[in-house]
Design a protein around this motif. Sequence first.
Motif, mmCIF file in Angstrom:
data_model
loop_
_atom_site.group_PDB
_atom_site.id
_atom_site.type_symbol
_atom_site.label_atom_id
_atom_site.label_comp_id
_atom_site.label_asym_id
_atom_site.label_seq_id
_atom_site.Cartn_x
_atom_site.Cartn_y
_atom_site.Cartn_z
ATOM 1 N N CYS A 105 -6.947 -1.714 0.886
ATOM 2 C CA CYS A 105 -6.071 -1.915 2.047
ATOM 3 C C CYS A 105 -6.931 -1.926 3.311
ATOM 4 C CB CYS A 105 -5.029 -0.798 2.118
ATOM 5 S SG CYS A 105 -4.012 -0.909 3.594
ATOM 6 N N CYS B 130 -5.598 0.805 6.117
ATOM 7 C CA CYS B 130 -5.842 2.259 6.103
ATOM 8 C C CYS B 130 -7.025 2.670 5.229
ATOM 9 C CB CYS B 130 -4.576 3.006 5.670
ATOM 10 S SG CYS B 130 -4.217 2.873 3.920
ATOM 11 N N ILE C 186 0.253 4.081 0.911
ATOM 12 C CA ILE C 186 -0.019 4.986 2.035
ATOM 13 C C ILE C 186 0.585 4.446 3.331
ATOM 14 C CG2 ILE C 186 -1.826 6.063 3.456
ATOM 15 C CD1 ILE C 186 -1.646 7.164 0.609
ATOM 16 N N CYS C 187 0.265 3.178 3.670
ATOM 17 C CA CYS C 187 0.704 2.674 4.978
ATOM 18 C C CYS C 187 1.737 1.554 4.877
ATOM 19 C CB CYS C 187 -0.501 2.210 5.790
ATOM 20 S SG CYS C 187 -1.213 0.668 5.183
ATOM 21 N N CYS D 168 0.845 -1.195 0.000
ATOM 22 C CA CYS D 168 0.000 0.000 0.000
ATOM 23 C C CYS D 168 0.883 1.249 0.000
ATOM 24 C CB CYS D 168 -0.895 -0.015 1.239
ATOM 25 S SG CYS D 168 -1.819 1.514 1.453
ATOM 26 N N ASN E 12 1.265 -1.545 4.034
ATOM 27 C CA ASN E 12 0.696 -2.884 4.225
ATOM 28 C C ASN E 12 0.855 -3.708 2.936
ATOM 29 O OD1 ASN E 12 -0.872 -5.094 4.899
ATOM 30 N ND2 ASN E 12 -2.814 -4.010 4.613
HETATM 31 ZN ZN LIG Z 1 -2.824 1.090 3.552
#
Ligand SMILES: [Zn+2]
Length: 216
Positions: free
Chosen positions: A53, A56, A11-12, A9, A14
């Motif tokens: 995801c 998040c 963003i995070c 991911c 994962n």
């Molecule tokens: Zn994420």
Amino acid sequence: MNQIGERSCPICGNSQREIFFELSEIPAFCNLLWKERQAALNCTKGDIKLAFCHNCGFIDNVAFDSVKINYTEDYECSLDFSPRFQTNAQSLAEDLMARYQLQNKKIIEIGSGKGDFLVLLCQQNNNYGIGFDPTYVYRPEHDQYNVEFIQDYYSERHANYQSDLIICRHTLEHIPNPASFLKTLRCNIGNTFKPKIFFEEPKAQDTFNLQGNCVI
Ligand SMILES: [Zn+2]
């Protein structure tokens, strides 16, 4: 549903995300007008493979290939010919004017498109606007307003541009790595200036509800 682990991911971080929608060989761009039918049929195509995801909530297309995307002046996503859209834009402009007391202010718009919204904010109250967008097309009438447009992607090269307000509407979802973009923006702002920040994004749930009513 499939689990994917090959692309984490953005963003995070994962690495375990769930693919919930797939569509192959569709036009890479949806806002290009082609002069000839055959050119449209031969357009660059790509796949959609949407991953969710669970950590998040971010959704992105893991099959996205940025090489196939090239924003130029031919990209036309402006909706400003629509009276309904104009009413919405006018209402948002008035809201921003009141909320951030936009008078004698400098405004940066990232992803300013053809410039209509920035002009709306700068045609009164002596505001000054700087728009960034590679798809901008020069229009002589813009010379009469306190606006300038930089036909480029906003990046670390533009750290020397500062403002009282930074707006970014329906643009973040086009950026392959939004976290990296936001870090660049934060870095460009530095610690001396404290601009207000306004981001507007489409709601994914609304898009999926619409898709549910279409034959695709
Ligand atoms: Zn994420």
